[in-house]
Design a protein around this motif. Structure first.
Motif: not given
Length: 852
Positions: A50-62, A67-78
């Motif tokens: 993300s652009n700032s450490p204060d920002e949180k990244i959320y992901l979907t794969s479907d 949204t903030t209820k989606s999977y929260k990104y914390n570390s690299p994914i395979t």
């Protein structure tokens, strides 16, 4: 490192409104992926920042919006298998970034392009508003009218396209609708994709079809094969491919693999969408100034008044009278209509002519109606008796049913065939096509190529949608059987319909294969000896076309054959040889016009040079040779290399690099496998007999422009009519040169006064037909000689249909410019007349009709 795939069930996102078009207003920069989407043969390790450490990244794969209820990104994914990843940065519940979407195609190589479509799943599957499902209003009977997939609903998507080598073609937000007719009821549906400014961009800026020189699209179709869905998948594509080099408005075809929200969705055919943008791209017309109709003159865009007036004229006037037919030719493109109709008849398309018919014209005084070929799925015997179907009789039925061939749908062809000229052209066009594009061996080659193109993908497609590979092969074999039998049956139908006794052999040859070619009716023949079968009693026309440096002498085998163009009655078989001889008066008109011998490091385009055809006729440079000082360094121009009159051709050392640097330049070829000397050298252009066409020795020292040596500028000829061996006739270009267009330093090709005409042009008179006055406009190019423009002898004369001169409108010396001359035919009788403009070596005639 966490496995992203095992957490997919956590990614389901609840969205209250799935029909939002475009993205929300945002204040954050979107997250950055360590690897963009593409095609991979190993698992992908993906990091997102993300652009700032204060920002949180959320992901979907479907496919759903994060949204903030989606999977929260914390570390690299395979990523171990094909996955679509959507990511969004959030500062809080109300402040977020745009969504970034990437599709990773893993361990699924293909020879086809790949298209990935991503959208909120309910846009597809929701019972109330999902476009891919039946919904609650669908009829039970096929094709389920009233179903959601019959509604004109557009949903927002993200779409990516990747070439087979993994190169990303484009990745944009867009819209999608279900597309098609009864094929909507198939499990796999056709999709129409729309680029709109609402989504972020109004155009897809990519050359989707490699053989089509169009690199901007507002929309395109991902077609399921239409009625051919469970048969071959390429039937419609086959028919369009067969006529792609003829003057017919047809649709480009390219099969592709589609993924929908990361799931394999099988083979779809990428096709152009028939609309005003399609017509604008192909014909350089204003998309907002068109009449586009379908069926029985139903308006899609514009007006049907012009067409209805034409149809009324054809219905009521005696079409056997040539004057009436000449009027029709001013209102419709008769040649294109013949091509289109012959094609539909050969295909045996019985879902036509009352259905799947669209036609159009530009809203101009001289705008003519043209017909568009599309949805030919019933062709090649899909739902009828195949090769034995008498589609000619079918297309001429005067009392057919409401579908597929009611009287209104066959009226135009029936009435036009009352004219002898039209009938002769119609029969000859069928013979022309029968001897070339519809010849069984040619059709089967195309079938084999298209079959091979998707054959490797068919097992996985069948696994996804059902079917049987043996059944698919059997259906392809039916196409080949149709190709073997069709011309034999159809030729018999033509003989019966037009009371022709037999066919006869036409054998053609050249005295010198390098000296020219022959035009037979609509065919330009380049390979000899050539033979074909034509219809007894139906005249054929031969034209001998000399290549530059040669001139026509005579026809061997034809009595009195001393004219380039002759019309023969074809009462017996004949053999004719076009005899050419060297033209001692020939002066080369093709010149080396621009040279890039030392490109700058900032624009890695490799070496290139440009040729310019200064003549008013096209130049065929097939077989010509380009060399530098070293005779071992040779580049041969391929067959059918034509430089149009007053046009350019760029020759590249590396076309791939050149195309990256100059993506809009289409008139190019290559590659020549040697470089131009950075210190200057002699370069030479030869014809096919190694006769010198052009030669010059450039240098990187004065008096040659030194700015062209590595700074980005090119050597640009100031005046293409000047001696290009003289250094002072060259200047350094501005910026990186002007490949494929006018030099930015010139005075003859690129005048400082943009209003000065650069080409001869004779306009169609207006009005036409006229009574009794009409206006003729023409332009004469400026030619500079010394310090003053030269004067040219200009004549404009009127002739009757017998060739008698009836009026001289102009006979004087004029400088270059635009001219307008009025003609009053009060003292002439109704009929067909010709007006001929002569200016220097330029001669052109056009036809006009006086109707009192």
């Amino acid at each position: 490192m966490k496995s992203f795939l095992i957490s997919v069930t956590c990614f389901l996102t609840v969205i209250l409104n799935y029909n939002i078009i475009g993205q929300n207003n945002t204040t954050l920069q979107p997250p950055v992926f360590s690897i963009n989407g593409g095609i991979f043969n190993v698992p992908v390790s993906l990091s997102i920042t993300s652009n700032s450490p204060d920002e949180k990244i959320y992901l979907t794969s479907d496919g759903s919006e994060p949204t903030t209820k989606s999977y929260k990104y914390n570390s690299p994914i395979t990523l171990n298998k094909t996955t679509v990843v959507r990511a969004k940065s959030f500062l809080n519940d109300t402040t977020s970034s745009n969504t970034i979407t990437n599709t990773y195609i893993i361990n699924n190589p293909t020879d086809l392009p790949t298209v990935s479509i991503t959208t909120n799943p309910p846009n597809l599957w929701d019972n109330d508003f999902g476009i891919y499902v039946l919904g609650d209003s669908a009829e039970t009977a096929n094709p389920n009218f009233g179903a959601n997939f019959w509604q004109d609903w557009e949903k927002p998507i993200h779409i990516e396209m990747y070439e087979p080598d993994g190169t990303q073609a484009f990745s944009i937000d867009a819209g999608v609708k279900i597309f098609g007719g009864w094929s909507r009821a198939q499990p796999q549906k056709s999709l129409a994709v729309f680029a709109r400014n609402t989504y972020g961009t109004g155009k897809i800026k990519y050359q989707i079809f490699p053989d089509l020189e169009i690199d901007k699209f507002e929309s395109f179709i991902l077609r399921n094969g239409g009625n051919d869905w469970s048969y071959t998948l390429f039937r419609d594509g086959l028919m369009h491919t067969l006529v792609r080099n003829k003057d017919i408005d047809m649709l480009a075809y390219r099969p592709a693999i589609v993924y929908l929200n990361g799931k394999y969705w099988g083979i779809h055919n990428i096709r152009e969408k028939v609309n005003e943008h399609y017509l604008a791209s192909h014909h350089n017309v204003n998309p907002d100034s068109l009449d586009l109709l379908e069926g029985n003159a139903t308006v899609i865009q514009g007006s049907n008044s012009h067409y209805k007036a034409l149809l009324d004229f054809i219905s009521k006037k005696d079409m056997s009278q040539q004057l009436n037919y000449e009027f029709v030719k001013l209102r419709m493109d008769v040649d294109e209509f013949i091509n289109y109709t012959i094609a539909e008849i050969y295909f045996g398309n019985t879902d036509w002519p009352s259905n799947n018919i669209k036609f159009w014209r530009p809203q101009k005084d001289d705008g003519k109606w043209r017909w568009i070929l599309y949805d030919t799925d019933f062709g090649f015997g899909l739902f009828n008796q195949g090769a034995t179907h008498n589609t000619l009789k079918f297309a001429l039925e005067a009392n057919g049913p409401s579908w597929p061939n009611p009287p209104w749908s066959t009226l135009l062809l029936r009435r036009l065939l009352l004219n002898e000229e039209f009938k002769t052209s119609f029969i000859n066009r069928f013979a022309d096509f029968s001897n070339t594009i519809f010849k069984a061996e040619n059709v089967k080659k195309v079938i084999k190529r298209l079959k091979t193109g998707i054959e490797k993908e068919m097992p996985e497609h069948i696994e996804r949608w059902g079917g049987d590979i043996d059944n698919w092969n059997a259906n392809v074999a039916k196409l080949e059987k149709f190709a073997d039998e069709r011309i034999g049956y159809l030729s018999g139908f033509f003989k019966d319909q037009f009371k022709i006794n037999s066919t006869l052999l036409v054998y053609l040859n050249l005295s010198d294969a390098t000296a020219g070619k022959i035009k037979l009716n609509s065919l330009e023949l380049n390979s000899f000896p050539w033979y074909g079968f034509y219809y007894k009693g139906n005249p054929v026309t031969l034209t001998a076309i000399a290549k530059p440096g040669y001139k026509f002498k005579e026809w061997n085998g034809i009595e009195g054959g001393n004219k380039e163009t002759i019309t023969l009655p074809t009462e017996t078989a004949f053999s004719a040889t076009a005899v050419f001889e060297a033209d001692s008066d020939y002066t080369n008109k093709v010149v080396i016009n621009e040279i890039n011998y030392n490109p700058s490091a900032e624009l890695d385009c490799e070496d290139w040079f440009e040729l310019y055809n200064t003549d008013t006729i096209d130049a065929d440079i097939s077989g010509w040779i380009f060399k530098d000082e070293d005779d071992a360094h040779t580049f041969a121009f391929p067959a059918n290399t034509i430089i149009k009159a007053n046009d350019y051709l760029v020759v590249c050392r590396d076309t791939a690099k050149f195309s990256l640097a100059f993506p809009s330049v289409k008139n190019k070829l290559g590659d020549f496998n040697f470089g131009l000397n950075n210190g200057g050298e002699k370069i030479r252009l030869f014809d096919w007999n190694l006769g010198i066409i052009d030669s010059l020795t450039f240098d990187d020292n004065s008096p040659w422009p030194v700015e062209a040596d590595g700074t980005g500028a090119t050597l640009a000829l100031i005046d293409p009519l000047s001696d290009n061996s003289v250094a002072t006739n060259w200047m350094a270009s501005l910026n990186y040169g002007t490949p494929g267009r006018k030099n930015d330093t010139g005075t003859s090709v690129d005048e400082t006064d943009n209003n000065k005409p650069e080409k001869y042009f004779l306009s169609q008179n207006y009005p036409n037909p006229f009574n009794p006055t009409t206006t003729i406009k023409f332009t004469i190019p400026h030619v500079e000689t010394g310090h003053a423009p030269s004067l040219q002898n200009v004549t404009l004369k009127i002739f009757d249909i017998l060739g008698n001169e009836v009026a001289v409108l102009l006979n004087e010396k004029n400088p270059g410019g635009e001219y307008e001359v009025n003609f009053d035919g009060s003292n002439l009788s109704s009929g067909i007349y010709f007006y001929t403009l002569r200016a220097g070596s330029y001669i052109e005639s056009k036809k006009m009709v006086l109707m009192k």
